[in-house]
Design an enzyme around this catalytic site. Structure first.
Site, PDB file in Angstrom:
ATOM      1  N   TYR A  48      -7.881 -13.003  -5.828  1.00 35.62           N
ATOM      2  CA  TYR A  48      -8.536 -13.462  -7.042  1.00 35.62           C
ATOM      3  C   TYR A  48      -9.555 -14.580  -6.836  1.00 35.62           C
ATOM      4  CZ  TYR A  48      -4.868 -10.606  -9.043  1.00 35.62           C
ATOM      5  OH  TYR A  48      -4.061  -9.548  -9.344  1.00 35.62           O
ATOM      6  N   PRO A  69      -8.525  -6.957 -16.650  1.00 31.41           N
ATOM      7  CA  PRO A  69      -8.166  -5.760 -17.406  1.00 31.41           C
ATOM      8  C   PRO A  69      -8.335  -5.966 -18.910  1.00 31.41           C
ATOM      9  CG  PRO A  69      -6.399  -6.456 -15.913  1.00 31.41           C
ATOM     10  CD  PRO A  69      -7.349  -7.611 -16.077  1.00 31.41           C
ATOM     11  N   HIS A  71      -7.337 -12.055 -14.638  1.00 32.84           N
ATOM     12  CA  HIS A  71      -6.192 -11.530 -13.905  1.00 32.84           C
ATOM     13  C   HIS A  71      -5.463 -12.527 -12.994  1.00 32.84           C
ATOM     14  CE1 HIS A  71      -3.592  -8.496 -12.481  1.00 32.84           C
ATOM     15  NE2 HIS A  71      -4.437  -7.497 -12.410  1.00 32.84           N
ATOM     16  N   GLU A  85      14.026  16.751 -16.686  1.00 34.16           N
ATOM     17  CA  GLU A  85      14.098  17.442 -15.387  1.00 34.16           C
ATOM     18  C   GLU A  85      14.679  16.526 -14.316  1.00 34.16           C
ATOM     19  OE1 GLU A  85      13.320  20.548 -14.409  1.00 34.16           O
ATOM     20  OE2 GLU A  85      12.630  21.281 -16.358  1.00 34.16           O
ATOM     21  N   SER A 108      11.637  10.929 -12.184  1.00 34.23           N
ATOM     22  CA  SER A 108      11.063   9.676 -12.684  1.00 34.23           C
ATOM     23  C   SER A 108       9.699   9.965 -13.302  1.00 34.23           C
ATOM     24  CB  SER A 108      10.926   8.691 -11.524  1.00 34.23           C
ATOM     25  OG  SER A 108       9.716   7.977 -11.606  1.00 34.23           O
ATOM     26  N   ASP A 129       7.192   8.054 -13.831  1.00 30.84           N
ATOM     27  CA  ASP A 129       6.106   7.449 -13.056  1.00 30.84           C
ATOM     28  C   ASP A 129       5.779   8.300 -11.828  1.00 30.84           C
ATOM     29  OD1 ASP A 129       4.250   5.238 -12.480  1.00 30.84           O
ATOM     30  OD2 ASP A 129       5.516   4.979 -10.718  1.00 30.84           O
ATOM     31  N   TYR A 158      -3.396   3.406  -4.521  1.00 33.91           N
ATOM     32  CA  TYR A 158      -2.722   2.128  -4.774  1.00 33.91           C
ATOM     33  C   TYR A 158      -2.027   2.221  -6.123  1.00 33.91           C
ATOM     34  CZ  TYR A 158      -2.536  -3.040  -5.425  1.00 33.91           C
ATOM     35  OH  TYR A 158      -2.145  -4.341  -5.611  1.00 33.91           O
ATOM     36  N   SER A 193       0.467  -0.456  -8.326  1.00 38.66           N
ATOM     37  CA  SER A 193       1.075  -1.772  -8.181  1.00 38.66           C
ATOM     38  C   SER A 193       2.579  -1.718  -8.448  1.00 38.66           C
ATOM     39  CB  SER A 193       0.392  -2.797  -9.077  1.00 38.66           C
ATOM     40  OG  SER A 193       0.145  -2.239 -10.325  1.00 38.66           O
ATOM     41  N   ARG A 244       9.745   7.844  -5.510  1.00 45.69           N
ATOM     42  CA  ARG A 244      10.824   7.007  -6.046  1.00 45.69           C
ATOM     43  C   ARG A 244      11.374   6.089  -4.944  1.00 45.69           C
ATOM     44  NH1 ARG A 244      11.910   4.750 -10.474  1.00 45.69           N
ATOM     45  NH2 ARG A 244      12.719   3.113  -9.172  1.00 45.69           N
ATOM     46  N   SER A 258      -2.066   2.002 -12.082  1.00 49.34           N
ATOM     47  CA  SER A 258      -0.997   1.120 -12.541  1.00 49.34           C
ATOM     48  C   SER A 258      -0.334   1.692 -13.782  1.00 49.34           C
ATOM     49  CB  SER A 258      -1.567  -0.258 -12.859  1.00 49.34           C
ATOM     50  OG  SER A 258      -0.518  -1.141 -13.153  1.00 49.34           O
TER      51      SER A 258
END
Length: 627
Positions: free
Chosen positions: A108, A121, A344, A426, A429, A431, A453, A455, A505, A555
């Site tokens: 940053y 963001p 951020h 199902e 996960s 994500d 990537y 996060s 996962r 993300s």
């Protein structure tokens, strides 16, 4: 308090701790923080093995063999790797968190591109139906009251501690997001925080028509102003800032950090300007009362709002109605579009979204108390003396910003066909399922996999920020290659999909426990720089450059509110993808740069939608087999 009693005190989830009569539990935050484990330094050999594994799907065999030689050289007993690893382990013993300072600086504060688009963001909130200007100001007043309500919990240390998988999380970021601001510097920026100490901030900044106001939000007895009182104050601000020909001083904050640092020093030479800038920096947060957005058709409306939240639409629209260095800026436009943008450096998305969820719930509450109408002082207008030199700086910043605005391609897609409930049914996960869909979409578009990537939160550890979940794996590549292969049966494809989500996962679990590879590798590299030794070849290798060139930067930022976070790509030829999986739909925000001929946000959205549907069909058409 004896030791045993103290332990039981610590073990109780803080959500159940009743605030004492004063509503304040002094030192509770500190007690909680001290009980958190420190971020571990992962074992060197483990990281190097996993690094080689992570490279397999994204580089050629020839390149991989070359990198393997470099890794073997690096990992030799008594070699460079071991020496740097020992340095990191020493650092971990000496500091609260071996990574956090380094990360803040490299990710940053030393990053020189504008914070707009490249770092900060935005969040798009559901559209409000304001019948008139009063509706806009009433909503703004209620929102301010909601934030101050949340601030009370932070100040009193009564904020319920969050948990992940039964483990308490570091709450430090909540204490960094209010009353803080970034300050530009010639080589490195800094952050000021006025939340602590005797002289706490009592005001917020309100911007309307590029004009800044200092609005005191507490009564003399320390109680926060009510919605009614805030509404009256906002009306005063509105009525004294009707001119639309003011210089957009805030646009200076959109520039390249080195240019802005020069302009900042120049701006602060004048006493009036300095006082005005300090008032903005010290304020608890900023509220931007925006002019209506350009009218657009329903289908692109949300995408336009996302752009407004990220950059304000350019110098002709609302970009001058911001101070982008301010950690939190809430944006409420006349036409009902609203959301926020945040700087951020102090925080990740989840604490911001937790604050948002609190505010949204708060704004739904009926107003209980009609406040007594004690006359309130006029909010203070922040004056700026614009010299010809400052005027030139503003013009340059406008030009640069407008180029950036033209270059950003952003698409908000609400995927209505299903939400997180389907993958859950199902036993997958949600994500991991969405990440595999992104892998499939990218592979179908480009014919190869890329470094990806996602996060991962390190908040299980004291002062933890993030590490990287590398979503591209040997298993994800096998799945995406098989998906459109006519020689493979649906059952084989479904098994490969399940295996890929399982691998994701596992990587996620490893990352949140502090065992991922990216921050560790960065730490080894920074340790070499700090030790003034030459940078090991491993980090000068093209494979390392490929591995850290994230064409997909993603993300998951889940929220109770039906909102979506958005951010720009992190490389010129990449995509930024943020998503909020709701029960029966998924909100996506996809960004790319128009200056790159190979990327297109709408095209990515189209391929992503198809990937999600094809994956659902595949799972529905195949029985679950034992892997």
């Amino acid at each position: 308090m004896d030791r045993k009693q103290e332990q039981t005190e610590k073990a109780r989830p803080y959500g159940l701790l009743k605030p004492t009569a004063l509503g304040k539990i002094p030192g509770r935050f500190l007690l909680h923080q001290e009980a958190l484990p420190s971020l571990p330094v992962p074992p060197l050999q483990q990281t190097l093995d996993r690094y080689l594994q992570a490279l397999q799907p994204i580089i050629s065999e020839e390149e991989w063999n070359h990198t393997q030689e470099l890794v073997n050289e690096f990992r030799k007993p008594g070699g460079v790797g071991e020496r740097l690893q020992k340095g990191l382990e020493r650092r971990a013993k000496k500091t609260e968190n071996w990574l956090s300072d380094w990360w803040l600086k490299t990710a940053y504060l030393e990053y020189r591109l504008p914070v707009v688009v490249h770092s900060s963001p935005g969040v798009v909130l559901p559209k409000q139906d304001f019948l008139d200007r009063q509706g806009q100001l009433r909503f703004a007043a209620k929102l301010i009251e909601g934030i101050l309500d949340f601030k009370t919990m932070i100040d009193n240390e009564t904020l319920p501690v969050e948990y992940m998988g039964g483990k308490p999380l570091c709450m430090n970021q909540y204490y960094q997001i209010l009353s803080s601001c970034r300050i530009p510097g010639p080589k490195r920026d800094s952050i000021v925080n006025y939340a602590k100490g005797k002289k706490q901030s009592r005001h917020i900044t309100v911007v309307h028509n590029f004009q800044f106001f200092e609005l005191d939000v507490y009564n003399s007895d320390g109680s926060p102003l009510t919605t009614d009182q805030l509404f009256i104050q906002l009306e005063k601000i509105w009525n004294t800032s009707l001119q639309t020909n003011k210089e957009p001083i805030g646009i200076l904050t959109t520039n390249h950090r080195n240019s802005w640092a020069k302009a900042y020093n120049n701006l602060l030479k004048d006493k009036t300007n300095k006082e005005s800038v300090r008032a903005i920096e010290k304020s608890i947060f900023t509220v931007c009362l925006d002019a209506p957005m350009p009218r657009v058709s329903e289908d692109i409306y949300k995408s336009r709002v996302a752009a407004q939240m990220l950059h304000g639409g350019g110098s002709r629209w609302n970009s001058g109605n911001r101070w982008f260095d301010k950690t939190l800026q809430f944006i409420i436009a006349e036409d009902g579009s609203c959301g926020l943008v945040y700087e951020h450096a102090p925080s990740e998305g989840p604490p911001i979204v937790a604050l948002l969820d609190h505010i949204v719930e708060y704004t739904k509450k009926p107003e209980l108390i009609r406040s007594p109408m004690i006359p309130l002082p006029m909010p203070k207008k922040l004056r700026f003396n614009i010299t010809p030199e400052i005027k030139t700086d503003i013009e340059k910043a406008k030009q640069n910003l407008n180029i950036m605005v033209q270059d950003l391609d952003v698409k908000v897609m609400v995927f209505h066909q299903f939400g997180k409930n389907f993958p859950k049914s199902e036993k997958i996960s949600p994500d991991a399922f969405i990440q595999q869909a992104l892998q499939l979409a990218y592979y179908r578009m480009y014919g190869h996999a890329c470094a990806t990537y996602e996060s991962a939160s390190l908040r299980m550890f004291r002062l933890g920020r993030t590490d990287t979940i590398r979503s591209t794996s040997v298993d994800s590549l096998k799945f995406v290659q098989a998906m459109d292969n006519l020689d493979k049966s649906d059952q084989e494809k479904a098994n490969l999909l399940r295996r890929a989500t399982q691998a994701h996962r596992e990587y996620t679990d490893m990352a949140i426990r502090g065992n991922a590879i990216d921050r560790h590798l960065l730490g080894l590299k920074l340790q070499a720089i700090e030790d003034l030794v030459s940078i090991p070849e491993l980090f000068m290798d093209t494979a390392y450059a490929v591995a850290t060139h994230f064409n997909l930067s993603t993300s998951q930022v889940p929220a109770k509110t039906d909102c979506v976070m958005c951010f720009g790509p992190v490389v010129p030829d990449g995509y930024g993808v943020c998503y909020n999986p709701m029960a029966e739909h998924i909100n996506f925000a996809i960004s790319a740069f128009n200056s790159c001929a190979d990327t297109n946000a709408a095209r990515m959205a189209h391929y992503l939608e198809k990937a999600l549907l094809d994956m659902r069909m595949l799972l529905q058409s195949t029985p679950r087999s034992k892997l």
